[in-house]
Design a protein around this motif. Structure first.
Motif, PDB file in Angstrom:
ATOM      1  N   ASP A 155     -18.872 -81.434 -26.645  1.00 25.60           N
ATOM      2  CA  ASP A 155     -18.903 -81.248 -25.189  1.00 25.60           C
ATOM      3  C   ASP A 155     -19.026 -82.568 -24.429  1.00 25.60           C
ATOM      4  O   ASP A 155     -18.570 -82.680 -23.283  1.00 25.60           O
ATOM      5  N   SER A 156     -19.646 -83.583 -25.031  1.00 27.20           N
ATOM      6  CA  SER A 156     -19.837 -84.865 -24.344  1.00 27.20           C
ATOM      7  C   SER A 156     -18.507 -85.515 -23.985  1.00 27.20           C
ATOM      8  O   SER A 156     -18.397 -86.208 -22.965  1.00 27.20           O
ATOM      9  N   VAL A 157     -17.472 -85.292 -24.806  1.00 24.21           N
ATOM     10  CA  VAL A 157     -16.143 -85.843 -24.518  1.00 24.21           C
ATOM     11  C   VAL A 157     -15.600 -85.251 -23.226  1.00 24.21           C
ATOM     12  O   VAL A 157     -15.085 -85.962 -22.354  1.00 24.21           O
ATOM     13  N   TRP A 158     -15.735 -83.935 -23.096  1.00 21.75           N
ATOM     14  CA  TRP A 158     -15.248 -83.268 -21.879  1.00 21.75           C
ATOM     15  C   TRP A 158     -16.042 -83.719 -20.652  1.00 21.75           C
ATOM     16  O   TRP A 158     -15.463 -83.935 -19.579  1.00 21.75           O
ATOM     17  N   VAL A 159     -17.343 -83.845 -20.811  1.00 18.96           N
ATOM     18  CA  VAL A 159     -18.188 -84.266 -19.686  1.00 18.96           C
ATOM     19  C   VAL A 159     -17.788 -85.655 -19.199  1.00 18.96           C
ATOM     20  O   VAL A 159     -17.638 -85.888 -17.996  1.00 18.96           O
ATOM     21  N   VAL A 160     -17.607 -86.603 -20.118  1.00 14.86           N
ATOM     22  CA  VAL A 160     -17.221 -87.972 -19.756  1.00 14.86           C
ATOM     23  C   VAL A 160     -15.866 -87.982 -19.053  1.00 14.86           C
ATOM     24  O   VAL A 160     -15.683 -88.641 -18.019  1.00 14.86           O
ATOM     25  N   MET A 161     -14.914 -87.244 -19.600  1.00 15.24           N
ATOM     26  CA  MET A 161     -13.568 -87.215 -19.019  1.00 15.24           C
ATOM     27  C   MET A 161     -13.601 -86.702 -17.577  1.00 15.24           C
ATOM     28  O   MET A 161     -13.001 -87.304 -16.671  1.00 15.24           O
ATOM     29  N   CYS A 162     -14.305 -85.612 -17.363  1.00 22.85           N
ATOM     30  CA  CYS A 162     -14.381 -85.037 -16.016  1.00 22.85           C
ATOM     31  C   CYS A 162     -15.165 -85.945 -15.071  1.00 22.85           C
ATOM     32  O   CYS A 162     -14.807 -86.085 -13.886  1.00 22.85           O
ATOM     33  N   LEU A 163     -16.230 -86.564 -15.567  1.00 21.43           N
ATOM     34  CA  LEU A 163     -17.067 -87.411 -14.726  1.00 21.43           C
ATOM     35  C   LEU A 163     -16.301 -88.628 -14.235  1.00 21.43           C
ATOM     36  O   LEU A 163     -16.451 -89.045 -13.078  1.00 21.43           O
ATOM     37  N   VAL A 164     -15.455 -89.214 -15.084  1.00 19.30           N
ATOM     38  CA  VAL A 164     -14.651 -90.378 -14.686  1.00 19.30           C
ATOM     39  C   VAL A 164     -13.727 -90.007 -13.528  1.00 19.30           C
ATOM     40  O   VAL A 164     -13.593 -90.760 -12.549  1.00 19.30           O
ATOM     41  N   VAL A 165     -13.091 -88.840 -13.620  1.00 20.54           N
ATOM     42  CA  VAL A 165     -12.187 -88.383 -12.550  1.00 20.54           C
ATOM     43  C   VAL A 165     -12.950 -88.223 -11.235  1.00 20.54           C
ATOM     44  O   VAL A 165     -12.514 -88.701 -10.173  1.00 20.54           O
ATOM     45  N   VAL A 166     -14.106 -87.585 -11.295  1.00 21.63           N
ATOM     46  CA  VAL A 166     -14.898 -87.280 -10.103  1.00 21.63           C
ATOM     47  C   VAL A 166     -15.400 -88.555  -9.424  1.00 21.63           C
ATOM     48  O   VAL A 166     -15.284 -88.715  -8.199  1.00 21.63           O
ATOM     49  N   VAL A 167     -15.952 -89.479 -10.206  1.00 19.09           N
ATOM     50  CA  VAL A 167     -16.495 -90.718  -9.638  1.00 19.09           C
ATOM     51  C   VAL A 167     -15.378 -91.571  -9.042  1.00 19.09           C
ATOM     52  O   VAL A 167     -15.525 -92.155  -7.959  1.00 19.09           O
ATOM     53  N   THR A 168     -14.235 -91.639  -9.711  1.00 14.68           N
ATOM     54  CA  THR A 168     -13.110 -92.432  -9.209  1.00 14.68           C
ATOM     55  C   THR A 168     -12.658 -91.934  -7.847  1.00 14.68           C
ATOM     56  O   THR A 168     -12.425 -92.721  -6.923  1.00 14.68           O
ATOM     57  N   ILE A 169     -12.514 -90.622  -7.709  1.00 13.34           N
ATOM     58  CA  ILE A 169     -12.087 -90.043  -6.427  1.00 13.34           C
ATOM     59  C   ILE A 169     -13.053 -90.435  -5.306  1.00 13.34           C
ATOM     60  O   ILE A 169     -12.632 -90.839  -4.213  1.00 13.34           O
ATOM     61  N   ASN A 170     -14.351 -90.328  -5.571  1.00 13.33           N
ATOM     62  CA  ASN A 170     -15.341 -90.599  -4.533  1.00 13.33           C
ATOM     63  C   ASN A 170     -15.482 -92.082  -4.215  1.00 13.33           C
ATOM     64  O   ASN A 170     -15.796 -92.447  -3.072  1.00 13.33           O
ATOM     65  N   MET A 171     -15.255 -92.940  -5.181  1.00 10.86           N
ATOM     66  CA  MET A 171     -15.366 -94.375  -4.928  1.00 10.86           C
ATOM     67  C   MET A 171     -14.203 -94.895  -4.090  1.00 10.86           C
ATOM     68  O   MET A 171     -14.269 -95.989  -3.538  1.00 10.86           O
ATOM     69  N   LEU A 172     -13.145 -94.104  -3.974  1.00 10.76           N
ATOM     70  CA  LEU A 172     -11.996 -94.510  -3.159  1.00 10.76           C
ATOM     71  C   LEU A 172     -12.179 -94.175  -1.679  1.00 10.76           C
ATOM     72  O   LEU A 172     -11.331 -94.516  -0.862  1.00 10.76           O
ATOM     73  N   GLY A 173     -13.282 -93.479  -1.336  1.00  5.68           N
ATOM     74  CA  GLY A 173     -13.606 -93.224   0.068  1.00  5.68           C
ATOM     75  C   GLY A 173     -13.263 -91.828   0.547  1.00  5.68           C
ATOM     76  O   GLY A 173     -12.676 -91.015  -0.180  1.00  5.68           O
ATOM     77  N   ALA A 174     -13.642 -91.546   1.807  1.00  3.77           N
ATOM     78  CA  ALA A 174     -13.489 -90.204   2.380  1.00  3.77           C
ATOM     79  C   ALA A 174     -12.032 -89.782   2.474  1.00  3.77           C
ATOM     80  O   ALA A 174     -11.703 -88.611   2.248  1.00  3.77           O
ATOM     81  N   GLY A 175     -11.139 -90.730   2.796  1.00  2.00           N
ATOM     82  CA  GLY A 175      -9.716 -90.403   2.904  1.00  2.00           C
ATOM     83  C   GLY A 175      -9.156 -89.920   1.582  1.00  2.00           C
ATOM     84  O   GLY A 175      -8.439 -88.907   1.518  1.00  2.00           O
ATOM     85  N   ALA A 176      -9.493 -90.630   0.499  1.00  6.11           N
ATOM     86  CA  ALA A 176      -9.018 -90.247  -0.834  1.00  6.11           C
ATOM     87  C   ALA A 176      -9.641 -88.920  -1.262  1.00  6.11           C
ATOM     88  O   ALA A 176      -8.961 -88.074  -1.857  1.00  6.11           O
ATOM     89  N   TYR A 177     -10.923 -88.755  -0.958  1.00  2.86           N
ATOM     90  CA  TYR A 177     -11.579 -87.483  -1.272  1.00  2.86           C
ATOM     91  C   TYR A 177     -10.900 -86.334  -0.539  1.00  2.86           C
ATOM     92  O   TYR A 177     -10.654 -85.267  -1.115  1.00  2.86           O
ATOM     93  N   GLY A 178     -10.583 -86.543   0.735  1.00  2.00           N
ATOM     94  CA  GLY A 178      -9.921 -85.510   1.530  1.00  2.00           C
ATOM     95  C   GLY A 178      -8.567 -85.130   0.948  1.00  2.00           C
ATOM     96  O   GLY A 178      -8.222 -83.945   0.861  1.00  2.00           O
ATOM     97  N   GLU A 179      -7.786 -86.154   0.534  1.00  2.00           N
ATOM     98  CA  GLU A 179      -6.477 -85.882  -0.052  1.00  2.00           C
ATOM     99  C   GLU A 179      -6.609 -85.142  -1.383  1.00  2.00           C
ATOM    100  O   GLU A 179      -5.872 -84.207  -1.669  1.00  2.00           O
ATOM    101  N   ALA A 180      -7.558 -85.599  -2.225  1.00  2.00           N
ATOM    102  CA  ALA A 180      -7.767 -84.955  -3.522  1.00  2.00           C
ATOM    103  C   ALA A 180      -8.216 -83.515  -3.336  1.00  2.00           C
ATOM    104  O   ALA A 180      -7.738 -82.598  -4.026  1.00  2.00           O
ATOM    105  N   GLU A 181      -9.123 -83.293  -2.392  1.00  2.00           N
ATOM    106  CA  GLU A 181      -9.625 -81.943  -2.149  1.00  2.00           C
ATOM    107  C   GLU A 181      -8.524 -81.056  -1.575  1.00  2.00           C
ATOM    108  O   GLU A 181      -8.476 -79.857  -1.852  1.00  2.00           O
ATOM    109  N   PHE A 182      -7.631 -81.649  -0.783  1.00  2.00           N
ATOM    110  CA  PHE A 182      -6.496 -80.893  -0.246  1.00  2.00           C
ATOM    111  C   PHE A 182      -5.624 -80.371  -1.394  1.00  2.00           C
ATOM    112  O   PHE A 182      -5.218 -79.201  -1.407  1.00  2.00           O
ATOM    113  N   ILE A 183      -5.372 -81.250  -2.379  1.00  2.00           N
ATOM    114  CA  ILE A 183      -4.543 -80.864  -3.525  1.00  2.00           C
ATOM    115  C   ILE A 183      -5.279 -79.845  -4.404  1.00  2.00           C
ATOM    116  O   ILE A 183      -4.735 -78.796  -4.760  1.00  2.00           O
TER     117      ILE A 183
END
Length: 543
Positions: A155-183
């Motif tokens: 399970d740790s492999v899945w957790v790491v993979m998902c966590l990287v995606v989530v943190v990357t989206i948020n570190m790109l700012g509100a605009g990127a988060y908004g676009e990702a959430e739209f998709i």
């Protein structure tokens, strides 16, 4: 729940009815001048999809499995009906305040204005805790969904993979988060709509096995489950009540639009529009979804037990049972994007919550630090660290950990809704005392203040009885007791402690601040350009 009950009016604000330059303090919409760095980057389509995305998540796709097993098809449906009415009451309550004052920190800052700083302190830290804890719950759900394709991978492999995606989206700012959430939200809407239609087809015998199910499972094993083997109406009632806490977990997130208000473009237009449509989403997605689930899957199906570690979504179980090949994997992949989307929203919300706490002086000022583009990177990194709790799934099993975090999040979310309702009751009193006509607000309904009282009383009642199952004979479970009741103990401690620390009394109705920040809010309000063609007219109506 009719549209005539709601009213939107921005004319009073353009005329400056409530604004007086001499009355405004020196703080802008973004807080004190030295920290005025959050920027309005979320467009109307972002806000619309964030409000939808907040309603559709792993609670509906995965959490309904245990609810169906505990409550039966009718118990599941009734549980979501009751919780849906509470959510609607809370949202129209929140909508009236946040459309009037769309400021960073949302309802956390509003509690400071209309109750006292101590209540804002307790509510703010509870809200941050809610979203800091729900992120690992969603990551655990993602690991649970990924286990569908085989349990050979840790399970740790899945957790790491998902966590990287989530943190990357948020570190790109509100605009990127908004676009990702739209998709992501678009995928979720298409998925749940498609599943409801497919469910109707399967129920009527349109699947490969041509088995017309109808209401078969409402008759056998029955509409209700006799909870813990308790016979009669008592066992059925307890089965229905067991659905309530999980249903709360499913609905947690509808209030995200409030925390996003400080970064929303044209908030006076976009926020009321998103909130007015909440009841449509509740009716379509949740009531429709739970009704179909109850038709297609018997409450006795062993795959509904999340503690097994390989549990599947009720929708996937139904498709498998109908004999539709390949589609279960596609649906599971879509549900996985839902878990990613939800976890991304959780990190966004928790980081903005602690930013709001810092802006109010209730958290270290270091959390106010942002990049030039307005992304509060310290808050994001700090909140992301709590997602590492998802690694508990490695030792205890993803299903069991998901259940623990769901309980903790449900109670925290219910306490947040309680705080919002109490804040509005004070807001309503202040407007009445100061002679402000609610009909001139950007958004108002005729159900107040009754909706706020209903929200406050029902949420605290459900919290109080959320862990009742551990008191049944032979059912004591320390983990369940702690995760359900820790916040009921911590909340009053936070509030009373903050009252002594700040040494303040509740704000008197005649002293409530209804003017600060209005100048900047009005400056950010504008009329949308008229549509140039039918497509633009449709898009403007949709979003």
């Amino acid at each position: 729940m009719t549209m005539v009950a709601e009213k939107t009016d921005t004319t009073a604000y353009r005329k400056g009815e409530f604004s007086d330059a001499s009355d405004h303090d020196t703080e802008s919409i973004n807080g004190p001048p030295q920290h005025a760095t959050l920027q309005r980057k979320l467009k109307n389509r972002h806000i619309a999809m964030i409000s939808i995305g907040g309603v559709i998540g792993t609670g509906l796709f995965v959490g309904t499995a245990s609810s169906l097993a505990n409550g039966g098809p009718v118990g599941l449906l009734l549980g979501y009906l009751v919780m849906g009415s509470i959510v609607y009451s809370v949202m129209i309550t929140l909508g009236e305040m946040i459309a009037f004052l769309p400021i960073p920190g949302g309802h956390i800052r509003l509690a400071e204005r209309f109750i006292d700083p101590a209540f804002s302190f307790a509510m703010g830290w509870n809200y941050w805790y809610n979203w800091a804890i729900v992120s690992p719950a969603e990551l655990s759900a993602a690991a649970l969904l990924l286990n569908y394709w085989g349990t050979g991978v840790n399970d740790s492999v899945w957790v790491v993979m998902c966590l990287v995606v989530v943190v990357t989206i948020n570190m790109l700012g509100a605009g990127a988060y908004g676009e990702a959430e739209f998709i992501f939200a678009s995928i979720k809407v298409l998925t749940i709509t498609g599943l409801i239609i497919l469910g109707i087809v399967i129920d009527l015998g349109g699947g490969p096995d041509h088995d017309r199910i109808g209401f078969r499972y409402w008759k056998n094993p029955g509409p209700f489950v006799q909870y813990a083997g308790i016979s009669g109406a008592k066992g059925q009632f307890l089965g229905w009540w067991s659905v309530m806490t999980q249903a709360a977990f499913s609905f947690i997130g509808t209030e995200i639009v409030a925390i996003a208000a400080g970064e929303a473009k044209n908030p006076r237009r976009n926020l009321p529009k998103a909130i007015r449509r909440v009841y449509i989403r509740i009716l379509l997605f949740y009531f429709g979804g739970t009704f179909i689930i109850g038709l297609l899957v018997p409450s006795t199906n062993p795959s509904l037990q999340l503690n097994s570690g390989t549990a599947a979504s009720p929708f996937v179980i139904a498709i498998q049972t109908a004999g539709i090949k390949s589609l279960p994997s596609l649906i599971n992949a879509c549900l996985l994007t839902s878990a990613w989307s939800a976890s991304s929203s959780d990190l966004y919300t928790s980081s903005r919550a602690i930013y709001g706490l810092a802006a109010a002086g209730n958290a270290p000022k270091v959390f106010l630090r942002t990049t030039r583009s307005g992304m509060p990177y310290v808050a994001v990194i700090f909140c992301a660290s709590f997602s590492l709790l998802a690694f508990m799934a490695v030792s205890s099993g993803a299903g069991k950990v998901f259940g623990w975090f769901a309980n903790m999040t449900s109670v925290a979310g219910l306490m947040t809704w309680f705080g919002i309702s109490v804040t509005y009751i004070r807001f309503y009193k202040g407007m009445k005392v100061q002679g402000i006509d609610r009909k001139t607000l950007p958004y108002s309904t005729r159900f107040q203040p009754y909706a706020a009282w209903y929200g406050a009383c029902s949420t605290i009642t459900i919290c109080f009885f959320s862990g009742w199952s551990v008191f049944l004979k032979g059912k004591w479970d320390t983990a369940t007791f702690v995760t359900n009741y820790i916040l009921l103990i911590v909340w009053p401690i936070l509030y009373i402690g903050a009252r002594f620390y700040y040494g303040v009394k509740p704000v008197a109705p005649e002293d409530m601040d209804f003017k600060s920040d209005l100048a900047q809010i009005e400056a950010d309000t504008y009329d949308e350009p008229p549509p140039r063609n039918k497509w633009e007219a449709f898009w403007q109506w949709l979003m």
